[in-house]
Write an enzyme that holds these catalytic residues in place. Structure first.
Site, short mmCIF file in Angstrom:
data_model
loop_
_atom_site.label_atom_id
_atom_site.label_comp_id
_atom_site.label_asym_id
_atom_site.label_seq_id
_atom_site.Cartn_x
_atom_site.Cartn_y
_atom_site.Cartn_z
N GLN A 96 0.84 -1.20 0.00
CA GLN A 96 0.00 0.00 0.00
C GLN A 96 0.88 1.26 0.00
OE1 GLN A 96 -3.70 -0.74 2.79
NE2 GLN A 96 -1.90 -1.70 3.71
N ASP A 98 6.22 4.84 -1.48
CA ASP A 98 7.54 5.41 -1.27
C ASP A 98 8.63 4.84 -2.16
OD1 ASP A 98 8.04 2.90 -0.04
OD2 ASP A 98 7.51 3.71 1.94
N HIS A 108 -1.10 1.64 -4.44
CA HIS A 108 -1.37 3.07 -4.37
C HIS A 108 -0.35 3.91 -5.13
CE1 HIS A 108 -3.67 2.05 -0.42
NE2 HIS A 108 -4.37 1.81 -1.50
N CYS A 125 3.18 7.73 -19.36
CA CYS A 125 2.62 8.51 -20.46
C CYS A 125 1.12 8.24 -20.57
CB CYS A 125 3.32 8.17 -21.77
SG CYS A 125 2.64 9.08 -23.19
N GLY A 141 3.09 -4.09 9.13
CA GLY A 141 3.04 -2.64 9.25
C GLY A 141 1.80 -1.96 8.73
#
Length: 364
Positions: free
Chosen positions: A151, A154, A171, A179, A276
């Site tokens: 999810q 980063d 995500h 593009c 996590g």
């Protein structure tokens, strides 16, 4: 102090305080708590963090390692909690972004008049993979984990060495732009989003007016009401289409191909490692229930989740999964001791410094 303070309890003491905060009849209370204190305790309970003892962590690590060894198709499901030790802000932790917003709302109810500064962590380019990221990449390499569903946006799974085919970033990724015309992907060493363009539309949506200049490349997204164009164009021959970021904002639909792949991987799994995450965001969290039955689920998180009960369900008198309260890095260090030959593990861990140097070369 409600907004600025925190407290540490033994588990039995906290359970007693919380139980008394929920008592309706004062005659049944063993601790006298006024209405304002009850509200604060109930609010704190939403994000209360729990930590297992060292003995229990060791026991859990041994069992998790055994489950991974026995699994035919283990899939990892990760959230912001595996990146907090890298410096990124989480969402539902005690200092998380959404938690602070909830606290401000509760503080308003209590009429404290205080404000909370939002802290989202360090710039994305400065983030480096944590021990958990590297452990998962190593388990992928060892063929003990088949796929990672994340999810997080980063980009740390990819930076740690996990290939695109072994990773479903539900995500998006702040280092990936695509593009809108030909679909070509560009993985960059820098943060690709145009936040100023999104801020323009955000202020326009919320206030009706804005002093910001409309970005020439900006396009109002009908789903999230922000902007996805980055301002750069495609370099493929004859294309020159606008590039869009890949981040899924509130209101955006998940990428169909990525979600389809994630569902396929989850449905093939006979063990899911949830690391996590409180698993509150749908449809992402629904994936953990797509594994083969009986569900074998491992949850490692400092907060309670709505899926904890699955970990303790039994089959042939044996608990199917493991529920660990604590930090992912602490737990994964113990798990890797059971999954790797000691000499090989020590060499791999000693090479982390060199890997960090290599990671630095891949980020601006």
């Amino acid at each position: 102090e409600f907004m600025g303070g925190e407290a540490v309890f033994h588990r039995i003491c906290w359970d007693n305080v919380l139980r008394n905060a929920r008592v309706r009849n004062p005659k049944n209370a063993t601790i006298l708590i006024n209405s304002e204190e009850k509200l604060m305790i109930k609010e704190a309970a939403k994000t209360a963090e729990y930590h297992d003892s060292e003995i229990k962590l060791n026991e859990s690590a041994f069992k998790i390692a055994s489950l991974i060894r026995k699994a035919n198709y283990c899939v990892a499901f990760t959230g912001a909690g595996i990146s907090t030790s890298a410096g990124i802000g989480d969402y539902r932790g005690k200092g998380g972004k959404w938690t602070e917003q909830d606290r401000q709302a509760t503080a308003s109810m209590l009429d404290t008049g205080q404000e909370v500064d939002e802290e989202d962590g360090v710039p994305y380019e400065q983030l480096r993979p944590t021990y958990t990221h590297e452990a998962l990449a190593k388990l992928i390499e060892m063929d003990m984990v088949k796929h990672i569903i994340s999810q997080n946006g980063d980009g740390l799974h990819g930076l740690s060495g996990v290939s695109e085919v072994k990773l479903s970033e539900l995500h998006g990724n702040v280092f990936l732009e695509m593009c809108e015309k030909c679909g070509h992907k560009y993985y960059r060493p820098f943060y690709v989003l145009d936040d100023s363009a999104s801020q323009y539309y955000e202020e326009l949506n919320e206030e009706g007016v804005t002093d910001l200049a409309m970005p020439p490349h900006g396009v109002h997204c009908k789903q999230c009401s922000l902007n996805h164009r980055t301002g750069r164009k495609c370099g493929q021959s004859g294309c020159h289409g606008y590039l869009n970021d890949s981040i899924i904002n509130f209101g955006d639909d998940l990428g169909e191909l990525i979600l389809t792949t994630a569902k396929s991987e989850a449905s093939k799994s006979d063990l899911i490692l949830s690391l996590g995450t409180t698993m509150q965001v749908t449809p992402a969290c629904d994936l953990v229930l797509m594994s083969h039955e009986p569900h074998r689920l491992v949850i490692v998180n400092r907060q309670k989740t709505g899926f904890d009960y699955i970990c303790t369900q039994k089959h042939n008198r044996e608990e199917l999964g493991v529920r660990v309260f604590g930090d992912c890095d602490d737990l994964m260090k113990k798990v890797m001791r059971y999954l790797m030959i000691d000499k090989e593990r020590k060499v791999w861990e000693s090479e982390r410094y060199q890997r960090m140097i290599d990671f630095n070369k891949k980020r601006n």
